[in-house]
Design an enzyme around this catalytic site. Structure first.
Site, PDB file in Angstrom:
ATOM      1  N   ARG A  49       5.099  32.678-101.341  1.00  0.00           N
ATOM      2  CA  ARG A  49       4.270  32.144-100.258  1.00  0.00           C
ATOM      3  C   ARG A  49       2.906  31.678-100.757  1.00  0.00           C
ATOM      4  O   ARG A  49       2.082  31.236 -99.969  1.00  0.00           O
ATOM      5  CB  ARG A  49       4.080  33.217 -99.178  1.00  0.00           C
ATOM      6  CG  ARG A  49       5.350  33.459 -98.383  1.00  0.00           C
ATOM      7  CD  ARG A  49       5.103  34.337 -97.180  1.00  0.00           C
ATOM      8  NE  ARG A  49       6.332  34.496 -96.434  1.00  0.00           N
ATOM      9  CZ  ARG A  49       6.619  35.538 -95.661  1.00  0.00           C
ATOM     10  NH1 ARG A  49       5.743  36.529 -95.539  1.00  0.00           N
ATOM     11  NH2 ARG A  49       7.749  35.599 -95.022  1.00  0.00           N
ATOM     12  N   GLU A  61      14.415  30.736-102.030  1.00  0.00           N
ATOM     13  CA  GLU A  61      15.443  30.718-100.981  1.00  0.00           C
ATOM     14  C   GLU A  61      16.829  31.013-101.550  1.00  0.00           C
ATOM     15  O   GLU A  61      17.616  31.714-100.936  1.00  0.00           O
ATOM     16  CB  GLU A  61      15.441  29.369-100.246  1.00  0.00           C
ATOM     17  CG  GLU A  61      14.284  29.212 -99.277  1.00  0.00           C
ATOM     18  CD  GLU A  61      14.302  30.263 -98.163  1.00  0.00           C
ATOM     19  OE1 GLU A  61      15.383  30.720 -97.781  1.00  0.00           O
ATOM     20  OE2 GLU A  61      13.219  30.647 -97.695  1.00  0.00           O
ATOM     21  N   GLN A  66      21.642  36.772 -99.618  1.00  0.00           N
ATOM     22  CA  GLN A  66      22.394  38.030 -99.826  1.00  0.00           C
ATOM     23  C   GLN A  66      21.623  39.061-100.642  1.00  0.00           C
ATOM     24  O   GLN A  66      22.222  40.004-101.143  1.00  0.00           O
ATOM     25  CB  GLN A  66      23.710  37.784-100.579  1.00  0.00           C
ATOM     26  CG  GLN A  66      24.375  36.496-100.315  1.00  0.00           C
ATOM     27  CD  GLN A  66      25.546  36.644 -99.387  1.00  0.00           C
ATOM     28  OE1 GLN A  66      25.726  37.687 -98.782  1.00  0.00           O
ATOM     29  NE2 GLN A  66      26.305  35.603 -99.233  1.00  0.00           N
ATOM     30  N   THR A  67      20.323  38.894-100.806  1.00  0.00           N
ATOM     31  CA  THR A  67      19.572  39.818-101.665  1.00  0.00           C
ATOM     32  C   THR A  67      18.255  40.211-100.995  1.00  0.00           C
ATOM     33  O   THR A  67      17.591  39.377-100.390  1.00  0.00           O
ATOM     34  CB  THR A  67      19.295  39.152-103.043  1.00  0.00           C
ATOM     35  OG1 THR A  67      20.508  38.566-103.513  1.00  0.00           O
ATOM     36  CG2 THR A  67      18.821  40.149-104.065  1.00  0.00           C
ATOM     37  N   LEU A 104      21.182  40.047-110.393  1.00  0.00           N
ATOM     38  CA  LEU A 104      21.016  39.577-109.007  1.00  0.00           C
ATOM     39  C   LEU A 104      22.367  39.380-108.315  1.00  0.00           C
ATOM     40  O   LEU A 104      22.455  39.376-107.093  1.00  0.00           O
ATOM     41  CB  LEU A 104      20.275  38.229-108.973  1.00  0.00           C
ATOM     42  CG  LEU A 104      18.774  38.236-108.765  1.00  0.00           C
ATOM     43  CD1 LEU A 104      18.264  36.807-108.667  1.00  0.00           C
ATOM     44  CD2 LEU A 104      18.358  38.997-107.515  1.00  0.00           C
ATOM     45  N   TYR A 106      26.140  37.379-107.456  1.00  0.00           N
ATOM     46  CA  TYR A 106      26.501  36.061-106.902  1.00  0.00           C
ATOM     47  C   TYR A 106      26.064  34.964-107.883  1.00  0.00           C
ATOM     48  O   TYR A 106      25.208  34.134-107.580  1.00  0.00           O
ATOM     49  CB  TYR A 106      25.863  35.852-105.520  1.00  0.00           C
ATOM     50  CG  TYR A 106      26.298  36.878-104.512  1.00  0.00           C
ATOM     51  CD1 TYR A 106      27.508  36.713-103.824  1.00  0.00           C
ATOM     52  CD2 TYR A 106      25.538  37.997-104.253  1.00  0.00           C
ATOM     53  CE1 TYR A 106      27.934  37.672-102.900  1.00  0.00           C
ATOM     54  CE2 TYR A 106      25.956  38.957-103.333  1.00  0.00           C
ATOM     55  CZ  TYR A 106      27.149  38.784-102.669  1.00  0.00           C
ATOM     56  OH  TYR A 106      27.564  39.727-101.768  1.00  0.00           O
ATOM     57  N   TYR A 144      21.012  25.503 -93.778  1.00  0.00           N
ATOM     58  CA  TYR A 144      19.928  26.487 -93.711  1.00  0.00           C
ATOM     59  C   TYR A 144      18.905  26.269 -94.831  1.00  0.00           C
ATOM     60  O   TYR A 144      17.698  26.167 -94.588  1.00  0.00           O
ATOM     61  CB  TYR A 144      20.455  27.945 -93.777  1.00  0.00           C
ATOM     62  CG  TYR A 144      19.338  28.855 -94.204  1.00  0.00           C
ATOM     63  CD1 TYR A 144      18.284  29.133 -93.331  1.00  0.00           C
ATOM     64  CD2 TYR A 144      19.246  29.326 -95.513  1.00  0.00           C
ATOM     65  CE1 TYR A 144      17.192  29.883 -93.742  1.00  0.00           C
ATOM     66  CE2 TYR A 144      18.160  30.071 -95.933  1.00  0.00           C
ATOM     67  CZ  TYR A 144      17.138  30.351 -95.037  1.00  0.00           C
ATOM     68  OH  TYR A 144      16.059  31.067 -95.448  1.00  0.00           O
ATOM     69  N   CYS A 226       7.260  44.751 -80.861  1.00  0.00           N
ATOM     70  CA  CYS A 226       7.746  43.374 -81.017  1.00  0.00           C
ATOM     71  C   CYS A 226       6.919  42.430 -80.143  1.00  0.00           C
ATOM     72  O   CYS A 226       6.741  42.674 -78.947  1.00  0.00           O
ATOM     73  CB  CYS A 226       9.212  43.303 -80.609  1.00  0.00           C
ATOM     74  SG  CYS A 226       9.856  41.621 -80.654  1.00  0.00           S
TER      75      CYS A 226
HETATM   76  S1  SF4 Z   1      12.355  43.160 -78.136  1.00  0.00           S
HETATM   77 FE1  SF4 Z   1      13.596  44.303 -79.555  1.00  0.00          FE
HETATM   78  S2  SF4 Z   1      15.623  43.369 -79.484  1.00  0.00           S
HETATM   79 FE2  SF4 Z   1      14.188  41.956 -78.537  1.00  0.00          FE
HETATM   80  S3  SF4 Z   1      13.592  40.557 -80.173  1.00  0.00           S
HETATM   81 FE3  SF4 Z   1      12.078  42.190 -80.098  1.00  0.00          FE
HETATM   82  S4  SF4 Z   1      12.802  43.731 -81.569  1.00  0.00           S
HETATM   83 FE4  SF4 Z   1      14.502  42.350 -81.130  1.00  0.00          FE
END
Ligand code: SF4
Length: 391
Positions: A49, A61, A66-67, A104, A106, A144, A226
């Protein structure tokens, strides 16, 4: 902070978004603001970054597929120090590229990276392309990876979808179906595209991945902390355990193989360069053959000796195992017996492109896959401390 209980009063916006249809403009505005504010405080300081150089982003990337991040960091730093530009990577010997990738896993990723670097030099004058079709035309780069490189590096308005964002978007959209199905993929790509902002797409996409990785984790998402908690219908209905839908468990296949160790009088070991199309193409290995699953001692040694002759044309006599390793490769659970062996008949000539004698210390410079590296360490120890009868 008080832990929010799943069935307490649900914020209004979450009520509105209880379908799998695309999010409303209001939802998107709230989500972008919440996500970017959170990212400004919580983004990790990761080596890739530190710059927006497309080459570095590309390497990171591919390594991150997978790592885990913590595993990738030292590999990334070493790789970039040795191959600082596309041109350096394209000009490198495959042997060196694989040695930098060793551990690593793969390994196809490393071979494709090398092939793509050569293609960039040939077709794009050594400059990483900035057009999405050109990027997707490079070996090992799909939708992706192209979206991640160009959005992070150039703020191109391209969506991303990988393990962390699949989980996050499934929960934010309350998608209870199979995320790997065609319908699931269409739904999730549509969401990842719909929520993109007009500016700062790179930061936004990185923030999505960061939130999925650090907060919206598979088993115990930290919903309390969150930034999207008020916008999340999965949280509102306490469905975190069932969304995303659990994947079907992988069916593993048990196999048994032998790594046959032949030493010469100079205490050099015979190793083989794995050929294109083989499991570890580009890496070096001992003489590896398949064995029956439940061999008796006699048929084990006889079978291994015969297999070496059939596969490689060498007549050897294998002896009792000096070690047994367990390791996994894709869907195979492999029990690997390490069998010392002596030539019954010395081969007149070795094909030098495929077979070489190497001192045990010389194995350090050759790219080996992890099970072969473990055997090399065991041989080193054995040869230092004892004189096994065949050696
Ligand atoms: S509230 Fe919980 S389930 Fe919903 S996006 Fe945030 S961490 Fe994920």
């Amino acid at each position: 902070m008080r832990r929010r209980v799943a069935n307490e009063a649900v914020p209004k916006e979450a009520e509105v978004e209880r379908t799998t249809s695309l999010p409303s403009e209001k939802w998107k505005r709230s989500f972008r603001t919440a996500l970017l504010t959170w990212f400004a405080k919580h983004s990790r300081d990761l080596p890739w970054r530190k710059s927006r150089d497309l080459y570095r982003i590309w390497i990171s990337e591919i390594m991150l597929q997978q790592t885990q991040v913590a595993t990738v960091i030292p590999y990334f730093e070493r790789f970039i120090a040795t191959f600082p530009t596309v041109a350096d990577l394209a000009a490198a010997d495959e042997h060196d590229v694989m040695r930098h990738w060793e551990g690593l896993g793969y390994y196809r990723r490393a071979r494709q990276l090398h092939a793509a670097a050569k293609q960039i030099v040939t077709l794009h004058k050594g400059k990483f392309p900035t057009n999405v079709d050109d990027v997707r035309g490079l070996p090992g780069i799909g939708r992706y990876t192209a979206g991640a490189i160009l959005s992070i590096g150039l703020d191109a308005k391209l969506p991303i979808l990988e393990a962390n964002t699949i989980r996050l978007l499934a929960r934010l959209s309350k998608y209870a179906g199979d995320c790997a199905s065609r319908q699931g993929q269409e739904h999730l790509w549509a969401w990842s595209e719909a929520i993109l902002p007009e500016a700062e797409v790179g930061r936004f996409n990185q923030a999505l991945m960061e939130l999925g990785s650090l907060v919206c984790t598979p088993k115990q998402p930290d919903c309390e902390n969150c930034p999207a908690v008020k916008l999340c219908p999965t949280f509102a209905e306490n469905l975190q355990k069932s969304i995303p839908a659990p994947k079907r468990p992988k069916a593993f296949e048990e196999t048994r193989e032998a790594a046959v160790i032949v030493l010469n009088r100079r205490r050099e070991v015979l190793i083989r360069h794995c050929q294109p199309g083989e499991r570890w193409s580009g890496l070096w290995d001992f003489l590896r053959v398949s064995l029956p699953l439940e061999p008796t001692r006699d048929n084990l040694l006889e079978t291994a000796s015969q297999q070496v002759e059939t596969r490689f044309g060498f007549q050897v006599d294998c002896d009792d195992p000096i070690a047994t390793l367990k390791h996994g490769v894709t869907r195979f659970k492999i029990t690997l017996l390490v069998l010392p062996a002596a030539f019954r008949k010395q081969p007149a000539k070795l094909n030098r492109d495929e077979f070489v004698w190497s001192s045990i210390s010389g194995l350090e410079d050759r790219p080996l896959h992890s099970s072969a590296r473990r055997i090399a360490a065991r041989l080193d120890q054995l040869l230092r401390t004892s004189r096994p009868k065949l050696f």
